[in-house]
Design an enzyme around this catalytic site. Structure first.
Site, PDB file in Angstrom:
ATOM      1  N   GLU B  55       0.838  -1.366  -0.114  1.00 48.51           N
ATOM      2  CA  GLU B  55      -0.155  -0.027   0.187  1.00 48.51           C
ATOM      3  C   GLU B  55       0.676   1.173   0.124  1.00 48.51           C
ATOM      4  OE1 GLU B  55      -0.648  -2.646   1.788  1.00 48.51           O
ATOM      5  OE2 GLU B  55      -2.688  -3.420   1.683  1.00 48.51           O
ATOM      6  N   PHE B 117     -11.734  -7.086  14.118  1.00 50.22           N
ATOM      7  CA  PHE B 117     -10.642  -7.669  13.313  1.00 50.22           C
ATOM      8  C   PHE B 117     -10.194  -6.422  12.150  1.00 50.22           C
ATOM      9  CE2 PHE B 117      -9.228  -9.910   9.494  1.00 50.22           C
ATOM     10  CZ  PHE B 117      -7.920 -10.169   9.865  1.00 50.22           C
ATOM     11  N   GLN B 118      -8.996  -6.373  12.236  1.00 50.27           N
ATOM     12  CA  GLN B 118      -8.446  -5.092  11.258  1.00 50.27           C
ATOM     13  C   GLN B 118      -8.861  -3.686  11.578  1.00 50.27           C
ATOM     14  OE1 GLN B 118      -8.406  -6.882   7.251  1.00 50.27           O
ATOM     15  NE2 GLN B 118      -6.328  -7.699   7.686  1.00 50.27           N
ATOM     16  N   LYS B 167     -17.706  -0.562   6.309  1.00 52.50           N
ATOM     17  CA  LYS B 167     -17.834  -1.550   5.226  1.00 52.50           C
ATOM     18  C   LYS B 167     -19.412  -1.482   5.117  1.00 52.50           C
ATOM     19  CE  LYS B 167     -17.251  -6.503   3.974  1.00 52.50           C
ATOM     20  NZ  LYS B 167     -16.614  -7.774   4.237  1.00 52.50           N
ATOM     21  N   MET B 489      24.316   8.533   2.158  1.00 51.87           N
ATOM     22  CA  MET B 489      24.219   9.908   2.801  1.00 51.87           C
ATOM     23  C   MET B 489      24.480   9.912   4.026  1.00 51.87           C
ATOM     24  SD  MET B 489      23.769  12.980   2.548  1.00 51.87           S
ATOM     25  CE  MET B 489      22.690  14.011   1.144  1.00 51.87           C
TER      26      MET B 489
HETATM   27  C1  LIG Z   1      12.549   5.553   5.175  1.00 46.27           C
HETATM   28  C2  LIG Z   1      13.747   6.442   5.391  1.00 46.27           C
HETATM   29  N1  LIG Z   1      14.522   5.718   6.360  1.00 46.27           N
HETATM   30  C3  LIG Z   1      15.707   6.339   6.636  1.00 46.27           C
HETATM   31  C4  LIG Z   1      16.231   7.550   6.094  1.00 46.27           C
HETATM   32  C5  LIG Z   1      17.513   8.197   6.538  1.00 46.27           C
HETATM   33  N2  LIG Z   1      18.436   8.358   5.212  1.00 46.27           N
HETATM   34  C6  LIG Z   1      18.577   9.402   4.618  1.00 46.27           C
HETATM   35  S1  LIG Z   1      19.465   9.114   3.123  1.00 46.27           S
HETATM   36  C7  LIG Z   1      19.923   7.513   3.593  1.00 46.27           C
HETATM   37  C8  LIG Z   1      20.663   6.929   3.011  1.00 46.27           C
HETATM   38  C9  LIG Z   1      20.069   6.150   1.515  1.00 46.27           C
HETATM   39  O1  LIG Z   1      20.828   5.322   0.971  1.00 46.27           O
HETATM   40  P1  LIG Z   1      20.691   5.106  -0.444  1.00 46.27           P
HETATM   41  O2  LIG Z   1      19.352   4.866  -1.138  1.00 46.27           O
HETATM   42  O3  LIG Z   1      21.722   3.876  -0.637  1.00 46.27           O
HETATM   43  O4  LIG Z   1      21.039   6.279  -1.133  1.00 46.27           O
HETATM   44  P2  LIG Z   1      22.759   7.072  -1.133  1.00 46.27           P
HETATM   45  O5  LIG Z   1      22.731   8.285   0.016  1.00 46.27           O
HETATM   46  O6  LIG Z   1      23.598   6.196  -1.010  1.00 46.27           O
HETATM   47  O7  LIG Z   1      22.775   7.737  -2.355  1.00 46.27           O
HETATM   48  C10 LIG Z   1      19.033   7.261   4.793  1.00 46.27           C
HETATM   49  C11 LIG Z   1      19.265   6.099   5.542  1.00 46.27           C
HETATM   50  C12 LIG Z   1      15.163   7.991   5.475  1.00 46.27           C
HETATM   51  N3  LIG Z   1      15.485   9.225   4.715  1.00 46.27           N
HETATM   52  N4  LIG Z   1      13.965   7.641   4.925  1.00 46.27           N
END
Ligand SMILES: Cc1ncc(C[n+]2csc(CCOP(=O)(O)OP(=O)(O)O)c2C)c(N)n1
Ligand SMILES: [Mg+2]
Lengths: 177, 585
Positions: B55, B117-118, B167, B489
């Site tokens: 979803e 439920f749900q 529902k 990042m």
């Molecule tokens: C759902 C979620 N969890 C954690 C983060 C924190 N976060 C921001 S950038 C990042 C790394 C992303 O890794 P990747 O997709 O490999 O991209 P890269 O930075 O390596 O280009 C994380 C963990 C986030 N923004 N969103």
């Protein structure tokens, strides 16, 4: 007690629908605004309710608070009621110690404040007092040395003052025949 | 399905009919117990339903659709876990002001509050992340509520609206679902009056500030795109000769190849965009909200600048920085009014000589362009190089969708956007996993356009299963994974601010095997490891139009995003690429 200038009185007209109070309370919680007191009841129009609240802010966040509130779809109107421009009331119920030796003094105090004794026990009495918030504050302070057993105050309710001079274009009030 | 007013029908049919009348031609969703009765009339409806695999995917697809088309995205899911799965996209859409309507199933009205439920308190959970939400109790309210939901989602400051539907009121087997059809010809929301035109006095004041300013900068935000104001913005820039920065949410709102374009400001903005704002004497903020990623430390942000702030949401005016001219209204209308007001006071001739300022700007551009070092033979790919190749070898009107992380910043920095609505990303919430489903939604909305998702390896793993949706629905998006084997990042922050102590950021370059994974999901998969393979593989991907394509670009994990304003510092403390020398400035 927060400094009084940080208190603002808001009168908020809302749609009388399920969950509106949750929306208001949720907004305050989420944006870190403080509600000092709150009173909610339907208005003369059953589709609407009025929320009167005392909020606790400096004046700049007040503007932000009002604008954020205004974004809630179910809120119709928000007025800030300036202290001189509104009549505000609260209700206080207090149970205070009143042994026979001091009962006379306590009752005298209640009389001065125009309070009503609503319940009497062997060594305590319960008083109801309605009035402007300052008056309730004074009463509470003066009662405290006698020993307050329990106390409950309502949120503030308020309406704008009726203008003292009748504006020229206001039609005269007619008696209903 | 033709229905006359007064026709006896049930809530489920009325719901689908209402969506049709709102002009919905596609929706994203996944059925389940509580919403089952509403799925039955879909079989007879012209609305295309796209069956997602999770979803969250439905929500981001609806967002991608809305970003690319300007029309509200629609998603429909069942109660409980399905509703909670779509909370992230709702919050994402709320943060980025994306028009979206989400319909959730709910347990029968009488069962609400019994831990059925749900059952979950969907309106309660989504209250802080929606512009508004509804729980319908009477089937007779369905057409009215659907009209109101679309009206609220698409007008004023757009946003997500959720409609929770028990529902029993949609199930034809239940007498509680009986209703008489009608379609309201207007909405009546006494507490909702979105603004349009700006206050003429404030507009005059703004025009005056502009003709007095020697160092003005237009600070364009996502509101430009929401208000369909890109043409108006361009006209304003051309008339006044004022440079334009486009925030992450406003990328593509102003042609990056225009001589007045300064590109992206903010934490990873380019030096000139950041510094010109810092040094300006007038910021003309149009549909932007002084986000902390743009301002850096607020008290040190553009300290000498007066502020013109235009936003449709009055609560944005003065929220972060007090404007000298604050105009609440629709960005397009206000800019048009501002242009007239400028003409009235003799602009552009009445403006002061700004040649010194312009020279300063071009000096910064020359001195501090975006740079990176090309890879040595045998080294992994440079992500910036991959993006340049992609940029230069795709059509100008390609829609670029990105995930969240380093790759997102590089995509925004290195792309040259030439047309509005060609950039789709998650700015406010920064939702990893956004790009694959959002790209699918964008492609569904704009099948005539090439749609490329630039994703991180970390992000890709969060929502990749939606490629199964894309493959089975024949939605030929293309995905470039900038696979640096890291949560890059976060790695960058650990390298720069945590003494290179890498905690839980390593992912592995080949677990999973992205090429095989893509192929198993019905896509074409490629892996690219050397610079010479980049272009031919992009060309191959561009030529495939009958199914999704995934390219696993193996990139250098040591690469960092520059410039950077470290969190909490002033924009004056911007760190440029060490390659510029001066100890990284
Ligand atoms: C759902 C979620 N969890 C954690 C983060 C924190 N976060 C921001 S950038 C990042 C790394 C992303 O890794 P990747 O997709 O490999 O991209 P890269 O930075 O390596 O280009 C994380 C963990 C986030 N923004 N969103
Ligand atoms: Mg990565």
């Amino acid at each position: 007690m927060p400094a009084p200038h940080k208190h603002h009185l808001l009168s908020v007209l809302v749609e009388n629908k399920a969950g509106v109070l949750t929306r208001v309370a949720g907004l305050f919680a989420r944006r870190g605004f403080n509600i000092h007191s709150l009173a909610v009841a339907p208005t003369e129009d059953e589709r609407l309710s009025r929320i009167t609240m005392v909020v606790d802010v400096e004046s700049a966040p007040l503007e932000q608070m009002i604008k954020q509130l205004d974004k809630l779809i179910n809120i119709i109107e928000i007025d800030e009621l300036a202290p001189g421009k509104a009549v505000a009331r609260e209700l206080l119920l207090v149970t205070v110690r009143a042994d026979p030796q001091i009962r006379g003094q306590v009752i005298e105090l209640i009389r001065i404040f125009d309070g009503r004794i609503v319940n009497v026990g062997h060594d305590s009495i319960m008083v109801s007092l309605e009035g402007a918030p300052d008056k309730l504050e004074d009463f509470e302070n003066l009662l405290r040395p006698y020993g307050i057993v329990a106390i409950q105050r309502t949120g503030r309710i308020a309406l704008p003052r009726i203008p003292s001079e009748v504006a020229e274009d206001t039609p005269p009030i007619r008696a209903v025949s | 399905m033709n229905m006359k007013p007064g026709t006896k029908t049930d809530g489920g049919k009325a719901l689908i009919k209402s969506l049709e009348l709102e002009g919905v031609d596609v929706m994203f969703g996944l059925p389940g117990g509580a919403i089952l009765p509403v799925y039955d009339p879909i079989i007879d409806s012209p609305i295309r339903h796209i069956l997602v695999r999770h979803e969250q995917g439905a929500g981001h697809m609806a967002e991608g659709f809305a970003h690319a088309t300007g029309r509200p995205g629609v998603a429909m899911v069942t109660s409980g876990p399905a509703a909670t799965n779509i909370v992230t996209p709702l919050c994402d859409a709320y943060m980025d002001s994306v028009p979206m309507v989400v319909i959730t199933g709910q347990v029968p009205y009488a069962a609400i509050g019994t831990d059925a439920f749900q059952e979950c308190d969907t309106t309660g959970i989504t209250l802080p992340v929606t512009k508004h939400n509804f729980l319908i109790s009477d089937p007779q309210d369905i057409p009215r509520v659907i009209r109101e939901a679309f009206h609220i989602a698409t007008t004023g400051r757009p946003g997500p609206v959720l409609v929770d539907v028990p529902k029993d009121i949609v199930d034809p087997k239940n007498p509680r679902s009986a209703m008489e059809w009608y379609w309201p010809d207007s909405v009546d929301l006494p507490g909702y009056k979105p603004l349009t035109h700006g206050d003429p006095n404030e507009i005059k004041k703004a025009a005056q500030l502009i003709v007095e300013s020697r160092r003005p900068v237009i600070y364009a935000g996502g509101g430009i795109l929401k208000a369909r104001a890109a043409d108006a913005l361009r006209e304003l820039a051309d008339l006044t000769g004022i440079h334009v920065v486009t925030t992450l949410m406003a990328r593509s709102a102003f042609d990056d190849t225009h001589p007045l374009a300064l590109g992206m400001p903010g934490m990873h903005g380019n030096y000139t965009a950041v510094t010109s704002m810092q040094e300006s004497d007038l910021l003309i903020a149009l549909g932007s909200r002084f986000d902390d990623r743009v301002t850096g430390k607020v008290p040190a942000f553009a300290p000498h600048a007066k502020i013109i702030h235009v936003d449709i949401d009055p609560a944005e005016l003065g929220k972060v920085r007090k404007p000298d001219a604050g105009i609440a209204g629709d960005c397009r209308l206000v800019i048009e009014e501002l242009i007239r007001a400028l003409h009235d006071i003799g602009a552009p001739q009445s403006q002061p000589d700004r040649s010194e300022w312009k020279a300063q700007i071009s000096g910064w551009q020359e001195k501090y362009p975006l740079t990176y070092q090309q890879s040595e033979p045998g080294e992994l790919l440079k992500p910036q190089f991959v993006l340049e190749q992609l940029r230069d070898n795709t059509p100008d009107d390609t829609i670029l969708v990105s995930g969240v992380g380093q790759h997102q910043m590089w995509a925004s920095q290195y792309w040259n956007f030439k047309h509005p609505y060609t950039w789709v990303n998650s700015g406010g919430l920064g939702t990893m996993g956004f790009s694959v489903p959002a790209a699918i939604g964008a492609k569904v909305g704009r099948p005539d356009r090439m749609v490329w998702a630039v994703d991180g390896d970390g992000c890709f793993q969060m929502t990749a299963q939606e490629l199964v949706t894309a493959a089975s629905e024949r939605i030929p998006i293309k995905v470039a994974i900038l696979n640096n084997a890291y949560l890059g990042m976060v790695r960058q922050w650990q390298e720069m601010f945590y003494e290179e102590r890498y905690s839980e950021v390593y992912l592995s370059p080949d677990l999973p095997d992205y090429k095989m994974w893509a192929e198993s999901m019905g896509c074409v998969g490629f892996r690219v490891e050397s610079p010479e393979e980049v272009l031919p593989t992009i060309e191959k991907a561009n030529s495939i139009d009958d199914r999704p394509v995934v390219i696993d670009f193996r990139t250098d994990s040591r690469e960092k995003v520059y410039p950077m304003v470290p969190a909490g510092l002033s924009n004056d403390d911007i760190v440029v690429d060490p390659a510029h020398g001066e100890g990284g400035r």
